[in-house]
Enzyme design. Structure first.
Site, PDB file in Angstrom:
ATOM      1  CG  ASP A 172      44.724  41.349  39.790  1.00  0.00           C
ATOM      2  OD1 ASP A 172      44.712  41.862  40.927  1.00  0.00           O
ATOM      3  OD2 ASP A 172      43.712  40.881  39.254  1.00  0.00           O
TER       4      ASP A 172
ATOM      5  CG  HIS B 296      41.352  44.899  42.422  1.00  0.00           C
ATOM      6  ND1 HIS B 296      42.107  44.834  43.577  1.00  0.00           N
ATOM      7  CD2 HIS B 296      41.992  44.106  41.510  1.00  0.00           C
ATOM      8  CE1 HIS B 296      43.145  44.030  43.373  1.00  0.00           C
ATOM      9  NE2 HIS B 296      43.105  43.593  42.143  1.00  0.00           N
TER      10      HIS B 296
ATOM     11  CB  CYS C 189      44.410  46.525  45.360  1.00  0.00           C
ATOM     12  SG  CYS C 189      43.041  47.666  45.682  1.00  0.00           S
TER      13      CYS C 189
END
Length: 318
Positions: free
Chosen positions: A221, A204, A272
């Site tokens: 995030d 990630h 991401c």
């Protein structure tokens, strides 16, 4: 002395002591109680299962966040992102995806044809794409601040640390990672913001920032998970860097760990890196909110292909 000549009391058989008899009784009683408790547990109603949201519920939660962002954007002065590039640029992007070899070079970074494929839909971005994009973000800010008076520039005085900075900080720490060498030619404490892409266990990407202007250690995030470790390691870095360069501990008075409540959220497991790049480029403008959501990612991937190939960032949303 042999057993044949030993006194009569030594020849007598050994009998269990009272202590041993008591121990056996206690053990038996303990086992009986444990069995009774186990029976009660087995006969009791099953515990209420923990709430685990389904994939659809998670998507709905993320979508509601995106709708809140859309609502805020409709009331702001910023233009919404377009749905696609101009036709000529779309055609160029299609051609770029068919090219082989080196696509672009900028500063110390370069992107090859196998890297640019990572910007196709459904692909996870690699270090080459993210570091090239970060170099463009920093280059744009530096050029703007040189050409204009800093007070008139629409970009902050920023520094971008490559993706390898975080891996060294997290794995080796300041001293062993030799991070003091990363700032030999400049002083991070004169910057408005230091931008940091963060790779979490190779699964990630998130964006982080040391915001000296606002006295904040920031974490952005797109899955709203990885924050605590980011704050801890960056605070340790700031203090170690200050001790190394300024010969004194850093004064964290007034500093906070910061996350944005309506940080745009991804609805899959591969976007991401795109979110992270867009977080960092928006922060370089000094923006306090983001103007994109999951629905804008297909356009942003195409735009990033064009930007990498031309080694400059577009301002389609300005």
């Amino acid at each position: 002395m042999s057993l044949l000549s030993a006194p009569d009391d030594l020849k007598a058989p050994i009998r269990p002591s009272r202590m041993r008899r008591y121990s056996e009784q206690a053990t038996t009683e303990f086992v009986r109680r444990a069995l009774d408790q186990a029976r009660k547990t087995l006969n009791a109603p099953p515990p209420i299962p923990p709430f685990l949201p389904t994939h659809d519920q998670l998507r709905l939660r993320i979508r509601s966040k995106d709708e809140a962002i859309d609502q805020r954007l409709h009331t702001s002065k910023r233009k919404p992102l377009p749905e696609r590039l101009p036709e000529a640029d779309e055609s160029e992007v299609k051609a770029l995806l068919k090219r082989s070899g080196i696509i672009a070079k900028y500063d110390r970074e370069q992107v090859a044809s196998q890297d640019i494929q990572r910007l196709r839909p459904g692909q996870w971005l690699n270090d080459e794409i993210i570091n090239f994009y970060g170099a463009l973000v920093m280059g744009r800010a530096e050029s703007s601040n040189k050409e204009n008076n800093k007070s008139k520039s629409k970009f902050l005085n920023v520094h971008y640390f490559s993706t390898f900075f975080w891996s060294k900080l997290e794995k080796d720490g300041y001293e062993k990672g030799r991070l003091a060498k990363w700032t030999k030619k400049f002083d991070i404490f004169t910057k408005d913001v230091v931008l940091i892409p963060v790779n979490h266990n190779n699964v990630h990407w998130t964006g982080a920032a040391i915001n000296f202007r606002q006295k904040r250690v920031e974490s952005y995030d797109s899955m709203n998970i990885y924050h605590k470790g980011v704050f801890k390691h960056l605070r340790m870095y700031i203090d170690a860097e200050h001790k190394n360069k300024k010969k004194a501990p850093f004064d964290f008075t007034g500093w906070v760990d910061y996350t944005l409540e309506d940080t745009p959220q991804q609805e899959n497991g591969y976007d991401c890196g795109v979110f992270t790049c867009q977080f960092l480029q928006a922060l370089s403008r000094g923006e306090e909110a983001f103007n994109f959501t999951q629905k804008d990612i297909p356009y942003l991937r195409r735009r990033m292909i064009w930007e990498v190939a031309h080694a400059r960032l577009r301002d389609d949303d300005q």
